[in-house]
Structures are given as C-alpha cells and as structure tokens.
Write a protein that holds these residues in place. Structure first.
Motif, short mmCIF file in Angstrom:
data_model
loop_
_atom_site.label_atom_id
_atom_site.label_comp_id
_atom_site.label_asym_id
_atom_site.label_seq_id
_atom_site.Cartn_x
_atom_site.Cartn_y
_atom_site.Cartn_z
N CYS A 1 9.86 55.73 35.48
CA CYS A 1 10.81 56.27 35.09
C CYS A 1 11.97 56.00 35.63
CB CYS A 1 11.00 57.76 34.92
SG CYS A 1 10.81 58.70 36.36
N ALA A 2 13.11 55.49 34.74
CA ALA A 2 14.30 54.93 35.27
C ALA A 2 15.43 55.66 35.08
CB ALA A 2 14.18 53.45 34.73
N PHE A 3 16.79 55.28 35.54
CA PHE A 3 17.73 56.12 35.14
C PHE A 3 18.22 55.99 33.88
CE2 PHE A 3 17.66 56.55 39.87
CZ PHE A 3 18.25 57.74 40.08
N ASP A 4 17.86 54.92 33.15
CA ASP A 4 18.37 54.68 31.86
C ASP A 4 17.57 55.46 30.82
OD1 ASP A 4 15.88 53.23 31.70
OD2 ASP A 4 16.75 51.41 31.20
N LYS A 5 16.84 56.23 31.37
CA LYS A 5 16.10 57.28 30.49
C LYS A 5 14.74 56.72 30.13
CE LYS A 5 20.01 59.53 29.50
NZ LYS A 5 21.04 59.49 28.39
N THR A 6 14.28 55.61 30.51
CA THR A 6 13.06 54.80 29.85
C THR A 6 11.69 55.14 30.81
OG1 THR A 6 13.41 52.88 31.06
CG2 THR A 6 14.24 52.89 29.01
N ILE A 7 10.69 55.09 30.12
CA ILE A 7 9.35 55.29 30.85
C ILE A 7 8.76 53.88 30.41
CG2 ILE A 7 7.26 56.37 30.99
CD1 ILE A 7 8.54 58.75 29.71
N SER A 8 8.26 53.13 31.50
CA SER A 8 7.59 52.20 31.39
C SER A 8 6.12 52.01 32.13
CB SER A 8 8.37 50.58 31.96
OG SER A 8 9.60 50.80 31.56
N VAL A 9 4.99 51.35 31.31
CA VAL A 9 3.75 51.01 32.14
C VAL A 9 3.69 49.73 32.26
CG1 VAL A 9 1.48 51.40 31.43
CG2 VAL A 9 3.09 53.30 30.76
N GLN B 1 6.88 50.36 26.79
CA GLN B 1 8.11 50.92 27.24
C GLN B 1 8.68 52.00 26.26
OE1 GLN B 1 11.98 48.93 27.68
NE2 GLN B 1 11.58 49.27 30.08
N VAL B 2 8.95 53.44 26.62
CA VAL B 2 9.40 54.35 25.67
C VAL B 2 10.49 55.00 25.90
CG1 VAL B 2 6.96 54.66 24.63
CG2 VAL B 2 7.60 56.10 26.29
N THR B 3 11.29 55.75 24.79
CA THR B 3 12.42 56.54 25.37
C THR B 3 11.91 57.91 24.54
OG1 THR B 3 13.69 55.67 23.68
CG2 THR B 3 13.84 54.85 25.83
N GLY B 4 12.74 58.94 24.89
CA GLY B 4 12.52 60.24 24.52
C GLY B 4 13.29 61.43 24.95
N HIS B 5 13.56 61.38 26.23
CA HIS B 5 14.44 62.37 27.14
C HIS B 5 15.72 62.04 26.83
CE1 HIS B 5 11.06 64.37 29.40
NE2 HIS B 5 10.59 63.22 29.40
N SER B 6 16.60 63.10 26.63
CA SER B 6 18.04 62.82 26.59
C SER B 6 18.76 62.91 27.79
CB SER B 6 18.65 64.16 25.64
OG SER B 6 18.48 65.34 26.34
N GLU B 7 18.24 63.21 28.97
CA GLU B 7 18.63 63.37 30.27
C GLU B 7 17.79 62.47 31.11
OE1 GLU B 7 21.80 64.46 31.02
OE2 GLU B 7 22.07 65.29 29.01
N LEU B 8 18.00 62.34 32.50
CA LEU B 8 17.35 61.67 33.54
C LEU B 8 15.96 62.14 33.62
CD1 LEU B 8 17.26 59.83 36.17
CD2 LEU B 8 17.92 61.74 37.29
N ILE B 9 14.90 61.46 33.33
CA ILE B 9 13.52 61.51 33.82
C ILE B 9 13.19 61.90 35.08
CG2 ILE B 9 11.17 61.08 33.28
CD1 ILE B 9 12.19 59.08 30.97
N THR B 10 12.86 63.00 35.82
CA THR B 10 12.60 63.41 37.08
C THR B 10 11.24 63.08 37.43
OG1 THR B 10 12.54 65.61 36.38
CG2 THR B 10 14.61 64.67 37.01
N GLY B 11 10.20 62.75 36.68
CA GLY B 11 8.97 62.75 37.10
C GLY B 11 7.99 62.17 35.97
N VAL B 12 7.10 61.26 36.51
CA VAL B 12 6.15 60.82 35.46
C VAL B 12 4.65 60.79 36.07
CG1 VAL B 12 6.58 58.51 36.11
CG2 VAL B 12 5.64 59.03 33.69
N ARG B 13 3.75 61.20 35.38
CA ARG B 13 2.39 61.09 36.09
C ARG B 13 1.43 60.86 34.80
NH1 ARG B 13 3.04 61.71 41.08
NH2 ARG B 13 3.34 63.28 42.13
N PHE B 14 0.34 60.19 35.12
CA PHE B 14 -0.97 59.89 34.30
C PHE B 14 -1.99 61.21 34.48
CE2 PHE B 14 0.03 55.54 35.24
CZ PHE B 14 -0.06 55.01 33.93
N SER B 15 -2.38 61.49 33.35
CA SER B 15 -3.43 62.70 33.44
C SER B 15 -4.50 62.24 34.24
CB SER B 15 -3.79 63.27 32.05
OG SER B 15 -4.11 61.99 31.38
#
Length: 181
Positions: free
Chosen positions: A60-68, A79-93
C-alpha cells in the motif's frame, strides 16, 4: 523504511519505503538481492506483505493505492484504489484468496483475488508441500534404522502433520487475474 514482510520460508525479507522501491533481501546473507521500481509505483510505499506461497507481494502506498507485484520479476500484477485516507496495512489471507486492507478512513476492505492469482498460489503451495514431504520421507527412511514399520509410519505421520496445509483448490473458471473489490 516503512514496511517489512518475511516470506514463509524465512529466506527472504521485503522492505518498502521512501525510495519508492520494493527491496528483496536474503536473510541468511543479509544482502540485497533485488530492488523493484516501475512506472506503477508513483508514491512512497508504506506497508507490504508476501502471500503464503511466496509468489506475490502486496503493497500500500501514500497515494492510497494497493498494488500486487510478482515476487520474482517485480512486474505489477494488479493495482486498486478504494480507501479515502492513507492505507495503514495490507495482508494476504492465509488461504491466498483475499487481500485485506485497513486505512485511516476507518475502513477494512476485503479484496477478492482473481482466479489466476489464486490458482498460481495454490499450485505453488502444493509444490512446496510435495517437496517437503519428499524430504521428510527421505529423512525418515535414513533415520529409521532397525525400527518397526509402525514406528516409522508414526514418525512420518507426525512429520506430515507439521507441514502447512495448502488452500483448497478452486473450481472457478473466471479468467481474471488481479484483484476485485
């Protein structure tokens, strides 16, 4: 550095941070093995995670994107977006079917991974388990000495029970790779 993730084999560590790169380190040698930067990384990377099979890295990046990213090539898979604020964590199930993100907006998002990614992870996990089973069988045979077949079988069962279980195989036929919300 903002993020650190270690793969399931404990051989590699991935770091992410202000240099807008994913850095892959060899744990045993304490040496930088690869550094990935591409046109899809446009902002400082915050957190990262490695999927259970060790094939993909999520950031996750400061531009609010999540990339694989592909662990071995560094290619951006999705690459996806969806959060309106900083993404603070990302985890695979643990089963590799979802990517979970949490943000400063108070939202927890569960992203369904595409069938192509899930199948690749499942195939790799089956390969890893099979390889571990073969190694354990060889070790058990080498150390069985004069013990009875029942004692060897009991030792094999205990060794196999300690291996991680691969996720169930999917039967979905959708051709999509990547992530969907």
């Amino acid at each position: 550095m903002n993020g650190l993730a270690i793969d399931a084999s404990n051989k590699f560590v991935v770091t992410s941070g202000t240099d807008k790169r994913l850095n892959v380190w060899n744990v045993e040698k304490a040496k930088l093995m690869r550094a990935y930067k591409n046109e899809y990384i446009t902002s400082e990377l915050y957190k990262s995670d490695i999927d259970p099979s060790g094939m993909f890295i999520a950031t996750c990046a400061f531009d609010k994107t999540i990339s694989v990213f592909d662990f071995f090539s560094g290619d951006t898979i999705a690459q996806v977006t969806g959060h309106s604020e900083l993404i603070t964590g990302v985890r695979f199930s643990p089963d590799g079917r979802h990517l979970i993100s949490i943000g400063g907006d108070g939202c927890i998002m569960v992203w369904k991974l595409g069938a192509g990614l899930v199948k690749a992870m499942q195939d790799r996990l089956l390969e890893l388990v099979s390889s571990a089973q073969k190694k354990n069988n060889k070790a058990i045979l080498a150390t069985s000495g004069g013990r009875s077949g029942a004692a060897v079988q009991q030792q094999q069962s205990a060794a196999l029970a300690s291996l991680p279980k691969p996720p169930p195989r999917t039967t979905s036929m959708d051709k999509g790779k990547g992530v969907s919300g």
